[in-house]
Design a protein around this motif. Structure first.
Motif, PDB file in Angstrom:
ATOM      1  N   UNK A  61       0.775  -1.217  -0.139  1.00  0.00           N
ATOM      2  CA  UNK A  61      -0.112   0.061   0.059  1.00  0.00           C
ATOM      3  C   UNK A  61       0.964   1.261   0.055  1.00  0.00           C
ATOM      4  N   UNK A  62       2.000   1.240   0.722  1.00  0.00           N
ATOM      5  CA  UNK A  62       2.874   2.320   0.734  1.00  0.00           C
ATOM      6  C   UNK A  62       3.634   2.595  -0.492  1.00  0.00           C
ATOM      7  N   UNK A  63       3.980   1.740  -0.974  1.00  0.00           N
ATOM      8  CA  UNK A  63       4.962   1.723  -2.163  1.00  0.00           C
ATOM      9  C   UNK A  63       3.877   2.091  -3.290  1.00  0.00           C
ATOM     10  N   UNK A  64       2.671   1.539  -3.461  1.00  0.00           N
ATOM     11  CA  UNK A  64       1.911   1.722  -4.436  1.00  0.00           C
ATOM     12  C   UNK A  64       1.561   3.432  -4.341  1.00  0.00           C
ATOM     13  N   UNK A  65       1.368   3.835  -3.128  1.00  0.00           N
ATOM     14  CA  UNK A  65       0.786   5.296  -2.794  1.00  0.00           C
ATOM     15  C   UNK A  65       1.870   6.221  -3.436  1.00  0.00           C
ATOM     16  N   UNK A  66       3.004   5.936  -3.058  1.00  0.00           N
ATOM     17  CA  UNK A  66       4.254   6.632  -3.366  1.00  0.00           C
ATOM     18  C   UNK A  66       4.308   6.559  -4.975  1.00  0.00           C
ATOM     19  N   UNK A  67       4.454   5.555  -5.473  1.00  0.00           N
ATOM     20  CA  UNK A  67       4.488   5.098  -6.748  1.00  0.00           C
ATOM     21  C   UNK A  67       3.496   6.168  -7.675  1.00  0.00           C
ATOM     22  N   UNK A  68       2.467   5.544  -7.355  1.00  0.00           N
ATOM     23  CA  UNK A  68       1.253   6.292  -8.121  1.00  0.00           C
ATOM     24  C   UNK A  68       1.209   7.893  -7.942  1.00  0.00           C
ATOM     25  N   UNK A  69       1.381   8.245  -6.676  1.00  0.00           N
ATOM     26  CA  UNK A  69       1.245   9.842  -6.410  1.00  0.00           C
ATOM     27  C   UNK A  69       2.256  10.569  -7.117  1.00  0.00           C
ATOM     28  N   UNK A  70       3.576  10.086  -7.136  1.00  0.00           N
ATOM     29  CA  UNK A  70       4.811  10.863  -7.368  1.00  0.00           C
ATOM     30  C   UNK A  70       4.521  10.745  -9.186  1.00  0.00           C
ATOM     31  N   UNK A  71       4.352   9.372  -9.524  1.00  0.00           N
ATOM     32  CA  UNK A  71       4.073   9.169 -11.073  1.00  0.00           C
ATOM     33  C   UNK A  71       3.121  10.218 -11.638  1.00  0.00           C
ATOM     34  N   UNK A  72       1.633  10.668 -10.822  1.00  0.00           N
ATOM     35  CA  UNK A  72       0.771  11.625 -11.371  1.00  0.00           C
ATOM     36  C   UNK A  72       1.585  12.956 -11.236  1.00  0.00           C
ATOM     37  N   UNK A  73       1.981  13.379  -9.976  1.00  0.00           N
ATOM     38  CA  UNK A  73       2.709  14.732 -10.225  1.00  0.00           C
ATOM     39  C   UNK A  73       3.952  14.786 -11.299  1.00  0.00           C
ATOM     40  N   UNK A  74       4.771  13.911 -11.658  1.00  0.00           N
ATOM     41  CA  UNK A  74       5.644  14.218 -12.528  1.00  0.00           C
ATOM     42  C   UNK A  74       5.121  14.100 -13.980  1.00  0.00           C
ATOM     43  N   UNK A  75       3.971  13.153 -14.303  1.00  0.00           N
ATOM     44  CA  UNK A  75       3.342  13.116 -15.511  1.00  0.00           C
ATOM     45  C   UNK A  75       2.754  14.412 -15.699  1.00  0.00           C
ATOM     46  N   UNK A  76       2.016  14.959 -14.665  1.00  0.00           N
ATOM     47  CA  UNK A  76       1.437  16.198 -14.995  1.00  0.00           C
ATOM     48  C   UNK A  76       2.320  17.356 -15.066  1.00  0.00           C
ATOM     49  N   UNK A  77       3.507  17.497 -14.782  1.00  0.00           N
ATOM     50  CA  UNK A  77       4.705  18.448 -15.158  1.00  0.00           C
ATOM     51  C   UNK A  77       5.093  18.219 -16.188  1.00  0.00           C
ATOM     52  N   UNK A  78       5.332  16.926 -16.699  1.00  0.00           N
ATOM     53  CA  UNK A  78       5.967  16.704 -18.170  1.00  0.00           C
ATOM     54  C   UNK A  78       4.671  16.989 -19.281  1.00  0.00           C
ATOM     55  N   UNK A  79       3.344  16.824 -18.844  1.00  0.00           N
ATOM     56  CA  UNK A  79       2.381  17.265 -19.750  1.00  0.00           C
ATOM     57  C   UNK A  79       2.488  18.602 -19.955  1.00  0.00           C
ATOM     58  N   UNK A  80       2.544  19.649 -19.022  1.00  0.00           N
ATOM     59  CA  UNK A  80       2.717  20.807 -18.942  1.00  0.00           C
ATOM     60  C   UNK A  80       3.963  21.423 -19.696  1.00  0.00           C
ATOM     61  N   UNK A  81       5.338  20.833 -19.347  1.00  0.00           N
ATOM     62  CA  UNK A  81       6.324  21.271 -19.855  1.00  0.00           C
ATOM     63  C   UNK A  81       6.690  20.766 -21.550  1.00  0.00           C
ATOM     64  N   UNK A  82       6.610  19.521 -21.233  1.00  0.00           N
ATOM     65  CA  UNK A  82       6.943  18.781 -22.865  1.00  0.00           C
ATOM     66  C   UNK A  82       5.519  18.907 -24.001  1.00  0.00           C
ATOM     67  N   UNK A  83       4.493  18.633 -23.206  1.00  0.00           N
ATOM     68  CA  UNK A  83       3.310  18.466 -24.280  1.00  0.00           C
ATOM     69  C   UNK A  83       2.594  19.828 -24.607  1.00  0.00           C
ATOM     70  N   UNK A  84       2.929  20.941 -23.535  1.00  0.00           N
ATOM     71  CA  UNK A  84       2.173  22.104 -23.707  1.00  0.00           C
ATOM     72  C   UNK A  84       0.655  22.205 -23.467  1.00  0.00           C
ATOM     73  N   UNK A  85       0.233  21.048 -22.453  1.00  0.00           N
ATOM     74  CA  UNK A  85      -0.885  21.011 -21.888  1.00  0.00           C
ATOM     75  C   UNK A  85      -1.151  21.920 -20.725  1.00  0.00           C
ATOM     76  N   UNK A  86      -2.427  22.099 -20.544  1.00  0.00           N
ATOM     77  CA  UNK A  86      -2.609  23.192 -19.389  1.00  0.00           C
ATOM     78  C   UNK A  86      -3.560  22.223 -18.260  1.00  0.00           C
TER      79      UNK A  86
END
Length: 114
Positions: A61-86
């Motif tokens: 549960x802990x590993x998946x929470x960290x994996x999923x949570x940080x993955x969401x944040x980093x993916x959102x940042x990439x979508x903003x900066x690399x793919x110019x999404x808002x």
């Protein structure tokens, strides 16, 4: 090297692989581009491999929470900066809540490795 450090290193590798795989999913254009599609599969497989190594030490549960949570944040940042999404305000608040949850789990839960 401590087993906790190795486990969290594997978790970091799992997160990085998952974020790269998800970014390549965007680049695969619904699996119509063979190279990004193949690389996406490789990075997702790597992510699950490293996540499985993490689970030798860190509770699921802990590993998946960290994996999923940080993955969401980093993916959102990439979508903003690399793919110019808002992101709208609701998305930003929701992602902030995910970050808060990861901080609470890591900072205050007795089930994590410190």
């Amino acid at each position: 090297m401590s087993t906790g450090l190795i486990a969290y290193g594997a978790l970091a590798a799992a997160i990085v692989c998952e974020v790269i795989g998800t970014s390549l999913l965007q680049k695969s254009e619904q699996f119509t581009k063979p190279i990004p599609t193949l690389l996406m599969a490789v990075f997702y497989a790597g992510s699950f491999f490293f996540l499985s190594q993490t689970l030798k030490t860190v509770p699921l549960g802990v590993a998946y929470a960290i994996w999923g949570g940080l993955g969401i944040v980093l993916t959102a940042l990439i979508s903003i900066f690399a793919f110019r999404q808002t992101l709208d305000l609701a998305a930003i608040i929701g992602i902030g809540m995910i970050v808060g949850g990861v901080v609470i789990v890591n900072g205050f839960s007795n089930t994590t490795l410190h």
